[in-house]
Structure formats: structure tokens, C-alpha cells
Design a protein around this motif. Structure first.
Motif, PDB file in Angstrom:
ATOM      1  N   MET A  54      30.579 -73.803  70.455  1.00 21.43           N
ATOM      2  CA  MET A  54      30.973 -72.666  71.288  1.00 21.43           C
ATOM      3  C   MET A  54      32.233 -72.994  72.079  1.00 21.43           C
ATOM      4  O   MET A  54      32.440 -74.132  72.494  1.00 21.43           O
ATOM      5  CB  MET A  54      29.831 -72.301  72.251  1.00 21.43           C
ATOM      6  CG  MET A  54      28.561 -71.877  71.536  1.00 21.43           C
ATOM      7  SD  MET A  54      27.137 -71.697  72.652  1.00 21.43           S
ATOM      8  CE  MET A  54      27.631 -70.224  73.579  1.00 21.43           C
ATOM      9  N   ARG A 101      24.438 -62.507  76.644  1.00 21.60           N
ATOM     10  CA  ARG A 101      25.408 -63.358  75.934  1.00 21.60           C
ATOM     11  C   ARG A 101      26.825 -62.830  76.125  1.00 21.60           C
ATOM     12  O   ARG A 101      27.767 -63.614  76.322  1.00 21.60           O
ATOM     13  CB  ARG A 101      25.061 -63.435  74.448  1.00 21.60           C
ATOM     14  CG  ARG A 101      23.812 -64.235  74.151  1.00 21.60           C
ATOM     15  CD  ARG A 101      23.691 -64.627  72.684  1.00 21.60           C
ATOM     16  NE  ARG A 101      23.748 -63.500  71.774  1.00 21.60           N
ATOM     17  CZ  ARG A 101      22.706 -62.764  71.419  1.00 21.60           C
ATOM     18  NH1 ARG A 101      21.504 -63.012  71.932  1.00 21.60           N
ATOM     19  NH2 ARG A 101      22.833 -61.774  70.558  1.00 21.60           N
ATOM     20  N   PRO A 142      22.836 -68.250  72.228  1.00 26.53           N
ATOM     21  CA  PRO A 142      22.559 -68.075  70.795  1.00 26.53           C
ATOM     22  C   PRO A 142      21.302 -68.797  70.334  1.00 26.53           C
ATOM     23  O   PRO A 142      20.536 -68.274  69.520  1.00 26.53           O
ATOM     24  CB  PRO A 142      23.811 -68.651  70.121  1.00 26.53           C
ATOM     25  CG  PRO A 142      24.886 -68.574  71.162  1.00 26.53           C
ATOM     26  CD  PRO A 142      24.178 -68.806  72.462  1.00 26.53           C
ATOM     27  N   ARG A 143      21.053 -69.995  70.857  1.00 20.51           N
ATOM     28  CA  ARG A 143      19.881 -70.755  70.408  1.00 20.51           C
ATOM     29  C   ARG A 143      18.581 -70.152  70.932  1.00 20.51           C
ATOM     30  O   ARG A 143      17.570 -70.139  70.230  1.00 20.51           O
ATOM     31  CB  ARG A 143      20.011 -72.223  70.821  1.00 20.51           C
ATOM     32  CG  ARG A 143      21.023 -72.964  69.935  1.00 20.51           C
ATOM     33  CD  ARG A 143      21.320 -74.350  70.446  1.00 20.51           C
ATOM     34  NE  ARG A 143      21.994 -74.267  71.724  1.00 20.51           N
ATOM     35  CZ  ARG A 143      21.818 -75.141  72.716  1.00 20.51           C
ATOM     36  NH1 ARG A 143      20.989 -76.150  72.580  1.00 20.51           N
ATOM     37  NH2 ARG A 143      22.471 -74.994  73.852  1.00 20.51           N
ATOM     38  N   ARG A 189      29.629 -65.035  77.983  1.00 19.81           N
ATOM     39  CA  ARG A 189      30.809 -65.349  77.166  1.00 19.81           C
ATOM     40  C   ARG A 189      32.084 -64.830  77.828  1.00 19.81           C
ATOM     41  O   ARG A 189      33.139 -65.493  77.793  1.00 19.81           O
ATOM     42  CB  ARG A 189      30.643 -64.734  75.779  1.00 19.81           C
ATOM     43  CG  ARG A 189      31.761 -65.101  74.796  1.00 19.81           C
ATOM     44  CD  ARG A 189      31.582 -64.406  73.463  1.00 19.81           C
ATOM     45  NE  ARG A 189      31.778 -62.969  73.577  1.00 19.81           N
ATOM     46  CZ  ARG A 189      30.871 -62.038  73.296  1.00 19.81           C
ATOM     47  NH1 ARG A 189      29.665 -62.369  72.872  1.00 19.81           N
ATOM     48  NH2 ARG A 189      31.169 -60.760  73.436  1.00 19.81           N
ATOM     49  N   ASP A 220      17.733 -67.226  68.816  1.00 17.94           N
ATOM     50  CA  ASP A 220      17.127 -67.665  67.565  1.00 17.94           C
ATOM     51  C   ASP A 220      15.636 -67.958  67.752  1.00 17.94           C
ATOM     52  O   ASP A 220      14.805 -67.585  66.914  1.00 17.94           O
ATOM     53  CB  ASP A 220      17.853 -68.909  67.049  1.00 17.94           C
ATOM     54  CG  ASP A 220      17.237 -69.448  65.766  1.00 17.94           C
ATOM     55  OD1 ASP A 220      17.205 -68.705  64.773  1.00 17.94           O
ATOM     56  OD2 ASP A 220      16.779 -70.607  65.770  1.00 17.94           O
TER      57      ASP A 220
END
Length: 199
Positions: free
Chosen positions: A76, A112, A20-21, A116, A24
Motif C-alpha cells: 500500500m 477505506r 483491505p485485509r 486512503r 478480506d
């Protein structure tokens, strides 16, 4: 638009934590990313590392403490001992390669979803249905999982060779167009500062 090579392993918990980072950073800096999945277990012996199962107990004990800390810090979920680790990362890597070559979707979202699936959802990322679901989540045709396997296998092998030549020794690993290298999900802040011209 800044270009960056992103070397990663779909099975790596640190790839999962970075997801996620890094997404971004891509959005904020408008990065042109080449996603390069590789066989991390084959990379280790060629660059002085060891697979987790062969590491000294003190390193394993630290990993067992640090991974949950990093997950909490990132907000997370993480299962330290997932049901399907290790598993064959090649099929999921081929799917990522096929998605990148095809275009039209979000490759980062596929990565991701795969990481995940392993580290938070107790799924086997070598399973065809898990791979197809990740492709669909990224906006790709799930049938990509069945196409381009030869090309995927060739690029997967080439990524490993390119990584060794470029000085990559772990995952996740980012190399900027000015050959600045950043290893580990905990170096994303440094990568961000570098992209801003502050580091």
C-alpha cells in the motif's frame, strides 16, 4: 455468522493499513461487523496512552520506521507525513455512522476511502467533498454527509464510552462475541486464526 465490534479511528494510519485485509476476513468468514468509529485522541488519555505528538522521541522514531515497512509489506502507498494530519475526524466518523444506520452499501469501503484519502492521496478527511466522495465510493448517497449529524454525534460519543468500558485502548481494535480482543493491524492474522478455531 460471527459477530464482531470494530473500533477504529478514521484518521489512524493503522486503520488505513488494516482496511483491505480486514475486508478480506469479513468476506471469508461472513462476519457481522458493527463499525464503531471513535475519537482516538480522547481515548488515549483515558486508557493510559498519549497522542503521537506527545510521545517519547524513541517511540516516534520507531513509528517513522515501522509505518513505511508495514505499508510496503501490505503493498500500500503511504505518506508518512500527510498534508492533513491531524485533522478533525468527527465529520468523517458521523458519515460512517450514518452509512451503517442507512445500510444498502459497503461501510468498509467508505472507511477505506477515507483513510486512503488521508494517508495516500493528501486529502483532508474533514472536507465535505472528500467525505461525500467516500460515501459515493461505498455505494451510499453522498447527501448522507448532510443528514443525521445529531444522531452521528451521539453515537460517536457513545462509541468512546463503550470502548473505554470494553477495554479498548487503541485503534484498530476488534472484539469478538466471545470477548477475545485484538489490537493493531498486525494482529489480523491472529484474529483470522481465532475465527477459524485455531487460536
Amino acid at each position: 455468522m460471527a459477530r464482531i465490534d470494530y473500533y477504529f479511528a478514521t484518521i489512524s494510519p493503522f486503520t488505513y493499513l488494516a482496511g483491505p485485509r480486514f475486508a478480506d476476513l469479513v468476506d471469508r468468514h461472513g462476519l457481522d461487523v458493527t463499525y464503531r468509529p471513535l475519537d482516538i485522541m480522547a481515548l488515549f488519555p483515558r486508557t493510559g496512552g498519549l497522542p503521537p505528538g506527545e510521545r517519547h522521541p524513541s517511540r516516534l522514531a520507531f513509528r517513522a520506521q515501522d509505518l513505511p515497512r508495514q505499508a510496503r509489506k501490505a503493498g500500500m502507498e503511504l505518506n508518512l507525513k500527510p498534508a492533513h494530519f491531524p485533522t478533525n475526524m468527527a465529520p468523517s466518523s458521523y458519515a460512517v455512522i450514518a452509512a451503517q444506520q442507512t445500510g444498502g452499501g459497503d461501510v468498509a469501503a467508505v472507511i477505506r476511502a477515507l483513510s486512503r484519502a488521508c494517508w495516500a492521496e493528501e486529502k483532508d478527511i474533514a472536507d465535505d467533498q472528500v467525505i461525500r466522495a467516500a460515501l459515493e465510493e461505498g455505494g451510499f448517497d453522498p447527501d448522507l454527509a448532510d443528514r443525521g449529524m445529531l444522531a452521528g454525534a451521539e453515537e460517536y460519543s457513545r462509541n468512546l464510552e463503550d470502548a473505554v468500558q470494553a477495554g479498548v485502548f487503541g485503534a484498530p481494535f476488534w472484539i469478538t462475541e466471545d470477548d477475545q480482543r485484538f489490537w493493531g493491524q498486525d494482529r489480523l492474522e491472529d484474529l483470522d486464526l481465532h475465527l477459524q478455531g485455531k487460536l
